[in-house]
Design a protein around this motif. Structure first.
Motif, PDB file in Angstrom:
ATOM      1  N   UNK A   1      38.025  44.762  43.222  1.00 60.63           N
ATOM      2  CA  UNK A   1      38.757  43.669  43.870  1.00 60.63           C
ATOM      3  C   UNK A   1      37.770  42.650  44.408  1.00 60.63           C
ATOM      4  N   UNK A   2      38.141  41.370  44.305  1.00 64.03           N
ATOM      5  CA  UNK A   2      37.266  40.367  44.890  1.00 64.03           C
ATOM      6  C   UNK A   2      37.339  39.013  44.232  1.00 64.03           C
ATOM      7  N   UNK A   3      36.313  38.209  44.489  1.00 63.45           N
ATOM      8  CA  UNK A   3      36.256  36.835  43.994  1.00 63.45           C
ATOM      9  C   UNK A   3      34.817  36.350  43.998  1.00 63.45           C
ATOM     10  N   UNK A   4      34.587  35.279  43.277  1.00 66.12           N
ATOM     11  CA  UNK A   4      33.354  34.504  43.361  1.00 66.12           C
ATOM     12  C   UNK A   4      33.762  33.058  43.572  1.00 66.12           C
ATOM     13  N   UNK A   5      33.315  32.477  44.672  1.00 68.77           N
ATOM     14  CA  UNK A   5      33.703  31.112  45.053  1.00 68.77           C
ATOM     15  C   UNK A   5      35.228  30.959  45.082  1.00 68.77           C
ATOM     16  N   UNK A   6      35.906  32.002  45.538  1.00 70.38           N
ATOM     17  CA  UNK A   6      37.352  31.954  45.709  1.00 70.38           C
ATOM     18  C   UNK A   6      38.159  32.326  44.482  1.00 70.38           C
ATOM     19  N   UNK A   7      37.529  32.392  43.323  1.00 65.73           N
ATOM     20  CA  UNK A   7      38.254  32.605  42.068  1.00 65.73           C
ATOM     21  C   UNK A   7      38.189  34.067  41.622  1.00 65.73           C
TER      22      UNK A   7
ATOM     23  N   UNK B   1      40.175  44.534  38.540  1.00 64.20           N
ATOM     24  CA  UNK B   1      41.558  45.002  38.575  1.00 64.20           C
ATOM     25  C   UNK B   1      42.427  44.154  39.494  1.00 64.20           C
ATOM     26  N   UNK B   2      41.828  43.648  40.568  1.00 64.71           N
ATOM     27  CA  UNK B   2      42.550  42.899  41.586  1.00 64.71           C
ATOM     28  C   UNK B   2      41.778  41.657  41.969  1.00 64.71           C
ATOM     29  N   UNK B   3      42.501  40.649  42.448  1.00 67.70           N
ATOM     30  CA  UNK B   3      41.829  39.448  42.934  1.00 67.70           C
ATOM     31  C   UNK B   3      41.567  39.607  44.432  1.00 67.70           C
ATOM     32  N   UNK B   4      41.472  38.493  45.143  1.00 65.36           N
ATOM     33  CA  UNK B   4      41.171  38.530  46.576  1.00 65.36           C
ATOM     34  C   UNK B   4      42.389  38.075  47.382  1.00 65.36           C
TER      35      UNK B   4
ATOM     36  N   UNK C   1      47.255  24.038  42.238  1.00 59.55           N
ATOM     37  CA  UNK C   1      46.268  25.040  41.843  1.00 59.55           C
ATOM     38  C   UNK C   1      46.895  26.430  41.935  1.00 59.55           C
ATOM     39  N   UNK C   2      46.094  27.454  41.703  1.00 55.61           N
ATOM     40  CA  UNK C   2      46.620  28.809  41.578  1.00 55.61           C
ATOM     41  C   UNK C   2      46.495  29.651  42.845  1.00 55.61           C
ATOM     42  N   UNK C   3      46.153  29.022  43.963  1.00 56.05           N
ATOM     43  CA  UNK C   3      46.066  29.765  45.206  1.00 56.05           C
ATOM     44  C   UNK C   3      47.457  29.905  45.819  1.00 56.05           C
ATOM     45  N   UNK C   4      47.696  31.032  46.486  1.00 52.06           N
ATOM     46  CA  UNK C   4      49.016  31.359  46.996  1.00 52.06           C
ATOM     47  C   UNK C   4      49.153  31.009  48.480  1.00 52.06           C
ATOM     48  N   UNK C   5      50.168  30.223  48.813  1.00 52.17           N
ATOM     49  CA  UNK C   5      50.430  29.943  50.218  1.00 52.17           C
ATOM     50  C   UNK C   5      50.778  31.235  50.965  1.00 52.17           C
ATOM     51  N   UNK C   6      51.355  32.178  50.247  1.00 52.16           N
ATOM     52  CA  UNK C   6      51.697  33.461  50.865  1.00 52.16           C
ATOM     53  C   UNK C   6      50.463  34.181  51.417  1.00 52.16           C
ATOM     54  N   UNK C   7      49.292  33.898  50.835  1.00 53.10           N
ATOM     55  CA  UNK C   7      48.062  34.500  51.369  1.00 53.10           C
ATOM     56  C   UNK C   7      47.810  34.047  52.802  1.00 53.10           C
TER      57      UNK C   7
END
Length: 230
Positions: A64-70, A76-79, A193-199
């Protein structure tokens, strides 16, 4: 007691008694939700390559994770705390690699005690430190707002400081507003963009939980453990 606040992952190398590393958007909010969903432990990978190596050795672990937010290709999982809150991960082990929170934590291993948190577990973490880790007045507590310029982490650091030392108390409302208005949060409100407001909704929800997230640095690969408050 002396409380220091630093911003970014470059931290003085001299050891202190207690360090709290803060990543509100989103690494340690993800970690908090992961433990709430039943994750056993979270290994902290210094690089993407190390994360894949751990996964190769332990195929049942989740990346799980990201690099520069992506999101990272092959993970398996994002951030996303929202996404992880909807996964069936009971009993699993996580390998986490992120740009700010994980890196800052790995730079703090000289501390006697290292805890990590976002806003969701900030009050529980502050109370734990105040009640369990203030053994004498000479203790130094280092608060690390891991994003180098994000007011979200800085607001949370100031909130934790105010709860530990009892001065200049910052309200929950003020912290939440600073998180939402931080430049780090802006992309989550942009529908292009593809970032979730739910986050962000997850990141600003203070949760009443009975554990803190403490780093076990005695392992070959540092690991976040869920430590139940007695």
């Amino acid at each position: 007691m002396h409380i220091q606040i630093y911003q970014g992952s470059t931290i003085p190398t001299e050891p202190v008694y207690t360090t709290i590393v803060i990543d509100v958007i989103r690494a340690f909010t993800v970690a908090h939700y992961a433990f709430l969903k039943g994750i056993k432990q979270i290994y902290l990978a210094a690089t993407v390559e190390q994360a894949f190596k751990i996964k190769f050795d332990h195929p049942d672990f989740l990346l799980a994770g990201e690099v520069e937010g992506l999101p990272i290709r092959g993970f398996d999982l994002d951030n996303s705390p929202y996404n992880i809150s909807n996964k069936d991960i009971v009993g699993k082990t996580l390998i986490q690699k992120t740009t700010n929170g994980v890196e800052a934590t790995l730079n703090c291993l000289s501390s006697d005690h290292i805890l990590v948190t976002g806003y969701t577990n900030a009050k529980t973490t502050a109370n734990f430190v105040k009640e369990k880790l203030l053994s004498n007045e000479n203790n130094t507590i280092r608060l690390v707002a891991s994003h180098p310029s994000g007011d979200d982490d800085l607001a949370c650091a100031e909130y934790i400081k105010s709860m530990i030392d009892g001065t200049s108390m910052i309200s929950n409302k003020e912290v939440i507003e600073r998180i939402k208005k931080s430049h780090v949060a802006k992309k989550f409100f942009d529908k292009n963009n593809n970032f979730l407001q739910e986050d962000i909704d997850c990141c600003i929800r203070e949760l009443d939980t009975d554990f803190v997230m403490k780093v076990n640095k005695e392992m070959e690969i540092p690991m976040i453990e869920r430590i139940k408050i007695q």
